[in-house]
Design an enzyme around this catalytic site. Structure first.
Site, short mmCIF file in Angstrom:
data_model
loop_
_atom_site.label_atom_id
_atom_site.label_comp_id
_atom_site.label_asym_id
_atom_site.label_seq_id
_atom_site.Cartn_x
_atom_site.Cartn_y
_atom_site.Cartn_z
N ASN A 27 -1.26 8.62 0.90
CA ASN A 27 -1.15 9.98 0.37
C ASN A 27 -1.65 10.97 1.41
O ASN A 27 -2.59 10.64 2.17
CB ASN A 27 -2.00 10.08 -0.91
CG ASN A 27 -1.70 11.34 -1.69
OD1 ASN A 27 -2.18 12.43 -1.39
ND2 ASN A 27 -0.87 11.20 -2.72
N CYS A 47 -4.23 0.85 -2.35
CA CYS A 47 -4.12 -0.42 -1.63
C CYS A 47 -3.00 -1.27 -2.23
O CYS A 47 -2.61 -1.09 -3.39
CB CYS A 47 -5.42 -1.20 -1.72
SG CYS A 47 -6.73 -0.61 -0.63
N ASN A 102 0.83 -1.21 0.00
CA ASN A 102 0.00 0.00 0.00
C ASN A 102 0.87 1.26 0.00
O ASN A 102 1.96 1.28 0.57
CB ASN A 102 -1.03 0.01 1.13
CG ASN A 102 -0.47 -0.28 2.51
OD1 ASN A 102 0.60 -0.84 2.66
ND2 ASN A 102 -1.21 0.13 3.53
N VAL A 103 0.36 2.28 -0.65
CA VAL A 103 1.06 3.55 -0.81
C VAL A 103 0.07 4.66 -0.47
O VAL A 103 -0.89 4.89 -1.22
CB VAL A 103 1.59 3.72 -2.25
CG1 VAL A 103 2.35 5.03 -2.39
CG2 VAL A 103 2.48 2.55 -2.66
N GLU A 151 -3.16 -4.17 -3.34
CA GLU A 151 -3.65 -4.91 -4.51
C GLU A 151 -3.55 -4.07 -5.77
O GLU A 151 -3.37 -4.59 -6.87
CB GLU A 151 -5.10 -5.34 -4.28
CG GLU A 151 -5.29 -6.36 -3.17
CD GLU A 151 -5.35 -5.75 -1.76
OE1 GLU A 151 -4.99 -4.56 -1.59
OE2 GLU A 151 -5.77 -6.47 -0.84
O1 LIG Z 1 -7.50 -4.39 0.81
C1 LIG Z 1 -6.85 -3.55 1.42
C2 LIG Z 1 -7.36 -2.84 2.52
C3 LIG Z 1 -6.59 -1.85 3.10
N1 LIG Z 1 -5.35 -1.60 2.62
C4 LIG Z 1 -4.54 -0.50 3.18
C5 LIG Z 1 -5.04 0.86 2.80
C6 LIG Z 1 -4.52 1.72 3.93
O2 LIG Z 1 -3.21 2.19 3.61
C7 LIG Z 1 -4.43 0.76 5.11
C8 LIG Z 1 -5.52 1.00 6.13
O3 LIG Z 1 -6.77 0.93 5.55
O4 LIG Z 1 -4.57 -0.54 4.59
C9 LIG Z 1 -4.80 -2.32 1.57
O5 LIG Z 1 -3.67 -2.08 1.15
N2 LIG Z 1 -5.58 -3.29 1.02
ZN LIG Z 2 -8.28 -2.32 -1.05
#
Ligand SMILES: O=c1ccn([C@H]2C[C@H](O)[C@@H](CO)O2)c(=O)[nH]1
Ligand SMILES: [Zn+2]
Length: 144
Positions: A54, A62, A51-52, A64
């Protein structure tokens, strides 16, 4: 290209390790909630993402999303298995938006590791909207 993956071809431990490695690349100054995702493609590659976040919180990507981008940039194809972990390495379910992202690139019956065992993408996103609900693909759409 469907090379006919069998369940026994899926190395869930390797997928989880790839997800954990990706999780360590997360940019999460706002939530402090790193996520890593990894998937096996039907031609045997492992793709992953983190996840990245902002400063404009709602623009967060996310893990994904990053995975799908890597999939496309490393040759495309379709996914047969998926695993996602949090900062402690525990299995995490993809959010609803990410289930939709993954659905686009699934092989039918694509498997996801969940906290309660393996499920298919169709089970975790029932009655999904997908490419099959659109008209015929445009000739320039670069669809495989
Ligand atoms: O399917 C998901 C759900 C959440 N997050 C990340 C988004 C955010 O940076 C952190 C908290 O919601 O988790 C993901 O990467 N994938
Ligand atoms: Zn997600």
């Amino acid at each position: 290209m469907n090379l006919g993956f069998k369940d026994s071809d899926i190395d869930w431990e390797a997928l989880r390790e790839a997800a954990t490695r990706a999780m360590k690349r997360a940019y999460v100054p706002y939530s402090d909630f790193p996520v890593g995702a990894a998937a096996l493609t039907e031609d045997g590659r492992i793709v992953s993402g983190c996840n990245v976040e902002n400063a404009s919180y709602g623009l967060t990507l996310c893990a994904e999303c990053s995975l799908v981008s890597q999939l496309q940039m490393t040759g495309g194809g379709r996914l047969v298995a998926f695993s996602c972990v949090d900062g402690a390495g525990n299995i995490l379910m993809p959010c609803g938006r990410c289930r939709q992202l993954l659905y686009e690139f699934r092989t039918p019956g694509m498997q996801l590791m969940t906290g309660s065992g393996i499920k298919t993408i169709e089970e975790v996103l029932p009655d999904a909207f997908g490419p099959e609900h659109l008209g015929p693909p445009r000739p320039d759409a670069n669809l495989e």
